[in-house]
Write a protein that holds these residues in place. Structure first.
Motif, PDB file in Angstrom:
ATOM      1  N   LEU A   1       0.859  -1.186   0.000  1.00  0.00           N
ATOM      2  CA  LEU A   1       0.000   0.000   0.000  1.00  0.00           C
ATOM      3  C   LEU A   1       0.892   1.232   0.000  1.00  0.00           C
ATOM      4  N   LYS A   2       0.714   2.124  -0.961  1.00  0.00           N
ATOM      5  CA  LYS A   2       1.569   3.322  -1.049  1.00  0.00           C
ATOM      6  C   LYS A   2       0.719   4.580  -0.965  1.00  0.00           C
ATOM      7  N   LYS A   3       1.340   5.618  -0.384  1.00  0.00           N
ATOM      8  CA  LYS A   3       0.667   6.909  -0.252  1.00  0.00           C
ATOM      9  C   LYS A   3       1.374   7.950  -1.112  1.00  0.00           C
ATOM     10  N   GLU A   4       0.595   8.840  -1.687  1.00  0.00           N
ATOM     11  CA  GLU A   4       1.157   9.911  -2.516  1.00  0.00           C
ATOM     12  C   GLU A   4       0.635  11.248  -1.992  1.00  0.00           C
ATOM     13  N   TYR A   5       1.572  12.062  -1.482  1.00  0.00           N
ATOM     14  CA  TYR A   5       1.196  13.354  -0.922  1.00  0.00           C
ATOM     15  C   TYR A   5       1.074  14.398  -2.031  1.00  0.00           C
TER      16      TYR A   5
ATOM     17  N   ILE B   1      -4.958  12.130   1.396  1.00  0.00           N
ATOM     18  CA  ILE B   1      -3.750  11.687   0.689  1.00  0.00           C
ATOM     19  C   ILE B   1      -4.162  10.638  -0.332  1.00  0.00           C
TER      20      ILE B   1
ATOM     21  N   GLU C   1      -3.995   7.295  -2.390  1.00  0.00           N
ATOM     22  CA  GLU C   1      -3.465   5.971  -2.047  1.00  0.00           C
ATOM     23  C   GLU C   1      -3.613   5.030  -3.231  1.00  0.00           C
TER      24      GLU C   1
ATOM     25  N   GLU D   1      -2.401   0.757  -4.568  1.00  0.00           N
ATOM     26  CA  GLU D   1      -1.812  -0.537  -4.238  1.00  0.00           C
ATOM     27  C   GLU D   1      -0.874  -0.928  -5.368  1.00  0.00           C
TER      28      GLU D   1
ATOM     29  N   LYS E   1      -5.465   2.209  -8.195  1.00  0.00           N
ATOM     30  CA  LYS E   1      -5.845   3.376  -7.385  1.00  0.00           C
ATOM     31  C   LYS E   1      -6.893   2.963  -6.357  1.00  0.00           C
TER      32      LYS E   1
ATOM     33  N   GLY F   1      -8.172  11.030  -3.639  1.00  0.00           N
ATOM     34  CA  GLY F   1      -7.675  12.096  -2.760  1.00  0.00           C
ATOM     35  C   GLY F   1      -7.515  13.434  -3.455  1.00  0.00           C
TER      36      GLY F   1
END
Length: 721
Positions: A281-285, A411, A413, A415, A439, A443
């Motif tokens: 799981l990755k987050k992108e600010y 934020i 997010e 996968e 996706k 966000g």
């Protein structure tokens, strides 16, 4: 009693008047509530020209330089068209300001120019010019909304507290005058690349030009190379296809095509096993708030016909109309003291947006961090919703507004799945890797409808076998670097060429580089520098690409003051100005450094012969060349008293006199045949030379330049008999 408020422009004076509901406007000022609110038009006065100090400086001559005034003096700024006349509007406004300051009921002056180095100087130079004795106060604001104007007027500072900022501004002004006047003058006299062409030299101009030149040369010298990669299509039991890339020793790039070609028969009709599957799981600010350089880069890369100079002008207009905060900032975060103000702005702007329910105010360190603010906070909208924006203003405002709102959205997010496959054949040593991205939370990306390119992998499990449908070898040719655009150039200038132009603008390295103070120019001046380089003919554009003109290349290649082409050197000067602003360095020490540098540089240019070879002289019909000049390569011709270079008009001084005393002291004469041999071979041999003691000997004579003096001298080399 009353106070005079001096704003930088009429529009800002009106904002101040509006905040206090002052409606009475007179010729050159507003009046009411105990205030006279007047304005400048940027700089109303300017530094003397060299000829104002000394009439003889009207005509440039080498011997007049270096020219450094003992005291810098100011005059009414020149008319933009007729440089010999005073600007009538400036003169009139100066008279109005002086009359207001001199009024008996006025017991103090408030400087309300922009809160930066240049704004400080715009007002302070007027106070010096008028020799003001009354108390002077400073209004420091980041925006011109009524609330901020009122708050600022209740928190005025004594203008004496702004001395370091004034020192930095005056130091910049004087140093640029000294370097610009002296080096431009002697360079124009020395290098005649084009008829009647001024060779502009500047502290920020040249390193910026060098950035473009270096990229041009990189592209020019680029040698295309090709590598190869192997791609396979796989199919699972559910007839779903996906693609994988072949790796060996953790690399997918292969220099030899044959290494991959020999695998193709082994893959035909084969199967592969899923040996690993990782899901993360990755987050992108969201990207940080805009500083000026990032705003300019964003707009110029997204919209056709925009330049960084145009972006600054439009952003300045929005600021003066109270719709956005101060634009000339290097910071991408906000002061922590602005949390309440930011919440008020957000509550105003989010109303009615389709994603309003997703907007939540937060005090995250990504948004509010005083330790990462350099002088001014990032650019944001104000609580005043704009009306009547032009199309250009709307583009810039929407970018600033959207970037602000993004900070308070969820934020994004996604996968990411990585599948590793091993071919069921021991002769295939490597492995295939497939990557997919799904996706989960859109966000902040919904604000600008940023599309994510999702690659969805079919459902597969570890130890599952899949069929290899097709495999092929693709050739990939490495492309040369791209020409700089205004976006990439601004980034190099902002970080002083620290090799960070490929870094994400949100990276810690970028932020630290910006906060260090090492830069080429400032946020306020970079756009102007790029525009000037185009206007004076050093840069040209093709679409969004920037490249050197022939004149620009010539200057980079021959200009002898290499420090001015060195990003590190210019970055240190800018850092020193930044340190003066913070009270860490003395203006007097900085000026001594600049004067010493200028004196040495002027001498270096005067004695430079590096450019002479760029002039190709055609000698008249009937005139015979006796050889090529060792200095510039042009023909050496015989005259009545000497053999001299035909390029003398452009400054080549190579000469061999016919009655040369040194040659005559050995009983020999300078002849045409002797000069021909000397120029052809670099030396000429003589026999039967007579020494002072009467001995005869043989020797070679060389005519060589003394690098310290710049003159040619004879050197002798004995020949063994």
């Amino acid at each position: 009693m009353a106070k005079v408020i001096i704003a930088e422009k009429p529009s800002v004076a009106k904002n101040i008047a509006d905040a206090f509901k002052i409606k009475t406007r007179k010729d050159g000022y507003f009046e009411g509530n105990g205030y006279y609110i007047t304005w400048a038009f940027g700089h109303l006065i300017q530094l003397y020209d060299a000829k104002d100090y000394d009439e003889s400086m009207k005509g440039w001559r080498f011997e007049k330089f270096p020219f450094i005034p003992e005291n810098f003096l100011y005059k009414v700024k020149c008319d933009s068209i007729d440089r010999t006349a005073e600007d009538k509007g400036a003169k009139k406004q100066l008279g109005i300001i002086k009359a207001l300051i001199d009024k008996e009921e006025v017991d103090g002056i408030i400087s309300a120019t922009d809160f930066d180095r240049e704004g400080q100087v715009i007002a302070d130079e007027l106070f010096g010019y008028f020799d003001v004795k009354k108390p002077i106060y400073r209004l420091l604001l980041n925006e011109w909304t009524p609330d901020e104007v009122k708050n600022g007027m209740e928190a005025l500072k004594d203008n004496k507290e702004m001395q370091p900022l004034q020192d930095a501004g005056i130091g910049r002004q004087w140093s640029d005058w000294i370097i610009g006047i002296n080096l431009t003058s002697v360079s124009t006299l020395k290098y005649k690349f084009e008829e009647n062409k001024t060779i502009n030299i500047g502290r920020v101009l040249l390193p910026t030009l060098k950035i473009i030149y270096d990229r041009d040369k990189e592209i020019e010298n680029f040698t295309a190379t090709t590598y190869y990669k192997l791609v396979s299509n796989f199919k699972n039991s559910g007839n779903e296809e996906f693609e994988g890339l072949y790796y060996e020793n953790e690399s997918e790039k292969f220099e030899q095509k044959e290494d991959l070609d020999k695998l193709l028969p082994l893959l035909k009709g084969a199967t592969a096993r899923i040996v690993d599957k990782q899901t993360e799981l990755k987050k992108e600010y969201p990207p940080y708030l805009f500083n000026l350089s990032n705003l300019q880069g964003y707009i110029t890369s997204k919209y056709k016909g925009w330049t960084s100079d145009k972006v600054l002008k439009v952003a300045q207009s929005l600021y003066e109309k109270k719709f956005t905060t101060y634009p000339r900032t290097a910071s991408v975060v906000l002061e922590e003291s602005l949390k309440d103000r930011a919440k008020k702005v957000l509550d105003t702007l989010k109303s009615g947006l389709p994603y309003e329910k997703d907007i939540k105010f937060t005090t995250s360190k990504r948004i509010f961090d005083s330790s990462k603010v350099e002088s001014h906070s990032a650019i944001t909208p104000t609580y005043i919703k704009p009306t009547g924006l032009s199309a250009d203003e709307n583009i810039v405002y929407e970018a600033i507004k959207n970037r602000f709102i993004m900070q308070f959205m969820p934020i994004a997010e996604f996968e990411e799945t990585k599948v590793t496959l091993k071919v069921n054949n021991p002769e295939v040593n490597g492995e295939f890797i497939s990557k997919g991205k799904v996706k989960l939370v859109e966000g902040w990306k919904v604000v600008e409808k940023i599309e994510s390119k999702d690659v969805i992998l079919p459902k597969v499990e570890i130890n599952e076998n899949v069929d290899i449908i097709e495999a092929k070898v693709n050739a990939v040719t490495k492309k040369p670097p791209k020409y700089h655009t205004e976006k990439t150039l601004l980034r190099v200038m902002e970080t002083c060429g620290k090799g960070l132009e490929d870094k994400d603008e949100d990276s810690d390295e970028m932020m630290q580089a910006i906060l260090s103070g090492f830069s080429i120019g400032t946020p306020a001046t970079r756009a102007e520098t790029i525009k000037k380089l185009k206007d004076i003919g050093y840069l040209k554009t093709k679409g969004k690409s920037l490249m050197c003109t022939e004149l620009g290349r010539n200057i980079v290649e021959i200009f002898p003051v290499r420090d001015l082409l060195d990003l590190e050197y210019t970055g240190r000067l800018e850092k020193t100005l930044s340190d003066i602003e913070k009270g860490k360095f003395a203006k007097s020490d900085f000026m001594k450094l600049i004067i010493d540098f200028t004196v040495k540089s002027v001498e270096l240019i005067k004695n430079d012969t590096g450019a002479l070879s760029r002039f190709k002289v055609e000698i008249p019909n009937g005139t015979e060349s006796v050889g090529a000049c060792p200095v510039c390569g042009n023909p050496v011709v015989e005259g009545e008293k000497s053999f001299g270079c035909s390029n003398w008009k452009n400054g080549c001084k190579f000469t061999i006199w016919k009655d040369d005393k040194y040659i005559r002291s050995f009983g020999k004469n300078v002849s045409k045949e002797m000069v021909e041999l000397l120029l052809k071979n670099g030396k000429v041999g003589f026999r039967n030379l007579k020494s002072k003691k009467g001995n005869t000997f043989s020797a070679y004579f060389k005519y060589e330049k003394n690098e310290e003096t710049g003159y040619f001298n004879w050197n002798m080399e004995f020949i063994d008999n």
